[in-house]
Design a protein around this motif. Structure first.
Motif, PDB file in Angstrom:
ATOM      1  N   UNK A  31       0.850  -1.195   0.000  1.00  0.00           N
ATOM      2  CA  UNK A  31       0.000   0.000   0.000  1.00  0.00           C
ATOM      3  C   UNK A  31       0.887   1.246   0.000  1.00  0.00           C
ATOM      4  N   UNK A  32       0.269   2.389  -0.221  1.00  0.00           N
ATOM      5  CA  UNK A  32       1.019   3.640  -0.289  1.00  0.00           C
ATOM      6  C   UNK A  32       1.757   3.891   1.028  1.00  0.00           C
ATOM      7  N   UNK A  33       3.022   4.246   0.919  1.00  0.00           N
ATOM      8  CA  UNK A  33       3.806   4.580   2.102  1.00  0.00           C
ATOM      9  C   UNK A  33       4.305   3.375   2.877  1.00  0.00           C
ATOM     10  N   UNK A  34       4.279   2.182   2.269  1.00  0.00           N
ATOM     11  CA  UNK A  34       4.691   0.967   3.003  1.00  0.00           C
ATOM     12  C   UNK A  34       6.220   0.877   3.140  1.00  0.00           C
ATOM     13  N   UNK A  35       6.952   1.689   2.384  1.00  0.00           N
ATOM     14  CA  UNK A  35       8.416   1.684   2.501  1.00  0.00           C
ATOM     15  C   UNK A  35       9.128   1.076   1.301  1.00  0.00           C
ATOM     16  N   UNK A  36       8.442   0.982   0.163  1.00  0.00           N
ATOM     17  CA  UNK A  36       9.056   0.369  -1.036  1.00  0.00           C
ATOM     18  C   UNK A  36      10.299   1.129  -1.477  1.00  0.00           C
ATOM     19  N   UNK A  37      10.171   2.456  -1.589  1.00  0.00           N
ATOM     20  CA  UNK A  37      11.306   3.237  -2.112  1.00  0.00           C
ATOM     21  C   UNK A  37      12.521   3.091  -1.202  1.00  0.00           C
ATOM     22  N   UNK A  38      12.276   3.050   0.099  1.00  0.00           N
ATOM     23  CA  UNK A  38      13.370   2.913   1.061  1.00  0.00           C
ATOM     24  C   UNK A  38      14.102   1.583   0.844  1.00  0.00           C
ATOM     25  N   UNK A  39      13.348   0.509   0.691  1.00  0.00           N
ATOM     26  CA  UNK A  39      13.970  -0.820   0.501  1.00  0.00           C
ATOM     27  C   UNK A  39      14.660  -0.926  -0.852  1.00  0.00           C
ATOM     28  N   UNK A  40      14.038  -0.309  -1.829  1.00  0.00           N
ATOM     29  CA  UNK A  40      14.613  -0.338  -3.174  1.00  0.00           C
ATOM     30  C   UNK A  40      15.981   0.373  -3.189  1.00  0.00           C
ATOM     31  N   UNK A  41      16.069   1.462  -2.433  1.00  0.00           N
ATOM     32  CA  UNK A  41      17.360   2.172  -2.378  1.00  0.00           C
ATOM     33  C   UNK A  41      18.416   1.334  -1.653  1.00  0.00           C
ATOM     34  N   UNK A  42      18.003   0.620  -0.614  1.00  0.00           N
ATOM     35  CA  UNK A  42      18.962  -0.252   0.087  1.00  0.00           C
ATOM     36  C   UNK A  42      19.443  -1.362  -0.848  1.00  0.00           C
ATOM     37  N   UNK A  43      18.533  -1.871  -1.662  1.00  0.00           N
ATOM     38  CA  UNK A  43      18.917  -2.934  -2.603  1.00  0.00           C
ATOM     39  C   UNK A  43      19.885  -2.401  -3.667  1.00  0.00           C
ATOM     40  N   UNK A  44      19.627  -1.189  -4.130  1.00  0.00           N
ATOM     41  CA  UNK A  44      20.549  -0.583  -5.102  1.00  0.00           C
ATOM     42  C   UNK A  44      21.958  -0.494  -4.510  1.00  0.00           C
ATOM     43  N   UNK A  45      22.036  -0.041  -3.252  1.00  0.00           N
ATOM     44  CA  UNK A  45      23.361   0.083  -2.607  1.00  0.00           C
ATOM     45  C   UNK A  45      24.044  -1.275  -2.521  1.00  0.00           C
ATOM     46  N   UNK A  46      23.267  -2.304  -2.215  1.00  0.00           N
ATOM     47  CA  UNK A  46      23.830  -3.655  -2.097  1.00  0.00           C
ATOM     48  C   UNK A  46      24.330  -4.144  -3.467  1.00  0.00           C
ATOM     49  N   UNK A  47      23.532  -3.925  -4.507  1.00  0.00           N
ATOM     50  CA  UNK A  47      23.951  -4.320  -5.859  1.00  0.00           C
ATOM     51  C   UNK A  47      25.214  -3.558  -6.263  1.00  0.00           C
ATOM     52  N   UNK A  48      25.283  -2.278  -5.901  1.00  0.00           N
ATOM     53  CA  UNK A  48      26.492  -1.481  -6.228  1.00  0.00           C
ATOM     54  C   UNK A  48      27.713  -2.079  -5.528  1.00  0.00           C
ATOM     55  N   UNK A  49      27.543  -2.400  -4.238  1.00  0.00           N
ATOM     56  CA  UNK A  49      28.677  -2.982  -3.478  1.00  0.00           C
ATOM     57  C   UNK A  49      29.165  -4.260  -4.140  1.00  0.00           C
ATOM     58  N   UNK A  50      28.225  -5.036  -4.687  1.00  0.00           N
ATOM     59  CA  UNK A  50      28.593  -6.316  -5.286  1.00  0.00           C
ATOM     60  C   UNK A  50      28.934  -6.200  -6.763  1.00  0.00           C
ATOM     61  N   UNK A  51      28.880  -4.985  -7.298  1.00  0.00           N
ATOM     62  CA  UNK A  51      29.208  -4.770  -8.710  1.00  0.00           C
ATOM     63  C   UNK A  51      28.231  -5.451  -9.650  1.00  0.00           C
ATOM     64  N   UNK A  52      26.972  -5.554  -9.219  1.00  0.00           N
ATOM     65  CA  UNK A  52      25.965  -6.209 -10.074  1.00  0.00           C
ATOM     66  C   UNK A  52      25.291  -5.183 -10.981  1.00  0.00           C
ATOM     67  N   UNK A  53      24.995  -5.600 -12.202  1.00  0.00           N
ATOM     68  CA  UNK A  53      24.340  -4.694 -13.150  1.00  0.00           C
ATOM     69  C   UNK A  53      22.844  -4.701 -12.907  1.00  0.00           C
ATOM     70  N   UNK A  54      22.255  -3.521 -12.892  1.00  0.00           N
ATOM     71  CA  UNK A  54      20.811  -3.448 -12.663  1.00  0.00           C
ATOM     72  C   UNK A  54      20.248  -2.147 -13.218  1.00  0.00           C
ATOM     73  N   UNK A  55      18.932  -2.145 -13.414  1.00  0.00           N
ATOM     74  CA  UNK A  55      18.231  -0.882 -13.642  1.00  0.00           C
ATOM     75  C   UNK A  55      17.071  -0.831 -12.653  1.00  0.00           C
ATOM     76  N   UNK A  56      16.652   0.403 -12.349  1.00  0.00           N
ATOM     77  CA  UNK A  56      15.501   0.588 -11.463  1.00  0.00           C
ATOM     78  C   UNK A  56      14.429   1.322 -12.253  1.00  0.00           C
TER      79      UNK A  56
END
Ligand code: Z5A
Length: 207
Positions: free
Chosen positions: A12-37
């Motif tokens: 639902x709106x405001x459940x925290x998706x954007x926050x988790x998505x940003x944490x996942x981006x940081x994790x993918x960056x640390x691991x050098x994984x290719x991704x798009x959001x």
């Protein structure tokens, strides 16, 4: 070449998706994984124009069918133009909402029916299914409190209120009972604790 992983975030709106998505981006960056959001509705020139129409609170005469078809139109565009090409190049795709939003908001809360939304979801995406979906489950009141500090006011869909969000939540939980790819996560926890569970599920998939 291996296909990329297709990961979606729902709730639902405001459940925290954007926050988790940003944490996942940081994790993918640390691991050098290719991704798009990407985000829905939107993520393409056409899709962003459709998003503006959908969220504009002046469009209060929009019919439920028009709303449903606009979400599907934006989805058809982003699937063909962005998501499928990225996955086939081996790039991971992280998507802020995908067709489960239509099932929960339009199909369940707006009572357009699961048969219709299933059919349109399949057509719009050429049967492209996420590999894993994180459903951040939270009580609408808590989500509302989290959102209330934000700038910009409420959009057309947020204006429908807490009882509407409660219906959307029910719709999501019903969907999760039949779709194995949906991982339901209790979103009323600190962001780091939520992310720990998300990270573990994703590494299980990649092992
Ligand atoms: N919609 C639809 O009806 N049908 C469809 O098919 C599709 C969409 C695809 C898109 O809005 C709207 O379109 C949406 C559904 C509908 N309904 N509405 N309105 P959007 O993309 O603009 O917004 P959203 O998807 O609802 O996301 P959001 O409102 O931006 O929220 P969020 O991304 O889930 O949450 P957040 O920004 O990460 O967090 C919200 C606040 O909580 C923020 O201040 C955070 O700092 C805080 N937060 C986050 N996590 C925590 C934890 N763990 N603890 C405490 N505080 C936290």
């Amino acid at each position: 070449m291996n296909k990329g992983i297709f990961i979606t975030f729902e709730g639902i709106d405001g459940c925290g998706k954007s926050t988790q998505l940003n944490l996942l981006k940081e994790e993918f960056d640390r691991r050098g994984m290719e991704y798009i959001v990407v985000r829905e509705p939107g993520g393409t020139v056409v899709g962003e124009k459709i998003r503006t129409i959908l969220l504009d609170k002046n469009n209060d005469s929009m019919t439920r069918m028009a709303e449903l078809l606009l979400f599907e139109a934006a989805r058809a565009q982003i699937t063909e133009e962005v998501i499928l090409p990225a996955l086939s190049r081996g790039v991971n795709v992280i998507c802020d909402r995908f067709y489960d939003s239509t099932s929960a908001y339009q199909g369940y809360a707006n009572k357009m029916g699961r048969d219709l939304t299933d059919f349109l979801n399949l057509k719009a995406t050429n049967d492209t299914s996420p590999d894993i979906t994180f459903l951040l489950d939270i009580d609408p009141q808590t989500a509302f409190k989290r959102r209330s500090g934000r700038d910009g006011g409420e959009d057309r869909i947020e204006l429908q209120g807490l009882s509407y969000q409660e219906k959307v939540r029910e719709g999501y939980l019903e969907l999760a009972r039949t779709e194995e790819r949906i991982a339901v996560i209790d979103a009323d926890q600190p962001a780091d604790a939520i992310f720990e569970q998300i990270r573990n599920r994703i590494w299980d998939l990649t092992d």
